[in-house]
Design a protein around this motif. Structure first.
Motif: not given
Length: 213
Positions: A165-184
């Motif tokens: 689970l990789f999430t971003a706190e805002n939309g500035t592009g600091q978290c490349v590949g962030a998703s709202g859900g679990w990625q297998p």
């Protein structure tokens, strides 16, 4: 989740003939020898500068599978120091025999390599009853060009899924590949996320969980 990733995940589970999910409640930080709780997932996250860039379990924390690890907050920037990140898997009863899980941190193409430490190897997550952590990778992404790619891989078993689970706190592009859900992450299907935190507001969240079907 993309259709290709979802299809590959489903095929891996079908190939294993899986029917039921196993797991137990959350564990303490020292789970060795706890009866009835055979497998654990651990994470260790050290803030070198103790200045709030790396929020998480500095001494390491363990949860029983398939519970999620303690959520980490990555916000490395131009403050002193960086983040030392490592993982471990506790396997009391040997039910994860043959499993290999790895993590690798490398500079993205064209990035300033100093943001990603000097351990660019594919690091094994230790799996066993000793409850140890693997070699740490160092995240120090800041205002220098580019970012660090963190890749997770699973092999040796088709009935085990590592989810990220990789999430971003805002939309500035600091978290490349962030998703709202679990990625297998399953055998033959690695996952790469990009950590590009710098002086912009906010940071990235990271949690993992491991499930055996």
């Amino acid at each position: 989740m993309s259709r290709r990733r979802l299809t590959a995940w489903a095929c891996a589970l079908l190939a294993a003939g899986a029917m039921a999910m196993s797991g137990a409640g959350a564990a303490s930080a020292g789970p060795v020898g706890v009866q009835g709780l055979p497998t654990f997932l651990g994470v260790k996250f050290v803030d070198e500068g103790n200045n709030g860039q790396c929020l998480g379990p500095r001494d390491g924390a363990w949860v029983t599978n398939p519970n999620a690890t303690t959520a980490l907050r990555l916000d490395s920037d131009n403050r002193a120091g960086g983040c030392q990140l490592s993982f471990g898997i506790g396997d009391i009863d040997g039910s994860l025999a043959g499993l290999r899980v790895t993590y690798q941190l490398m500079p993205h193409v064209g990035a300033h390599s100093g943001q990603c430490g000097d351990n660019w190897s594919e690091n094994d997550v230790p799996i066993g009853s000793s409850f140890t952590f693997g070699n740490p990778v160092r995240i120090d992404s800041d205002s220098r060009p580019g970012w660090c790619d963190l890749t997770f891989r699973v092999s040796g078993r088709n009935d085990v899924v590592l989810e990220v689970l990789f999430t971003a706190e805002n939309g500035t592009g600091q978290c490349v590949g962030a998703s709202g859900g679990w990625q297998p992450v399953v055998a033959g299907l690695p996952l790469t996320i990009g950590i590009d935190t710098d002086g912009r507001a906010g940071g990235c969240g990271l949690a993992l969980r491991l499930t055996k079907y």
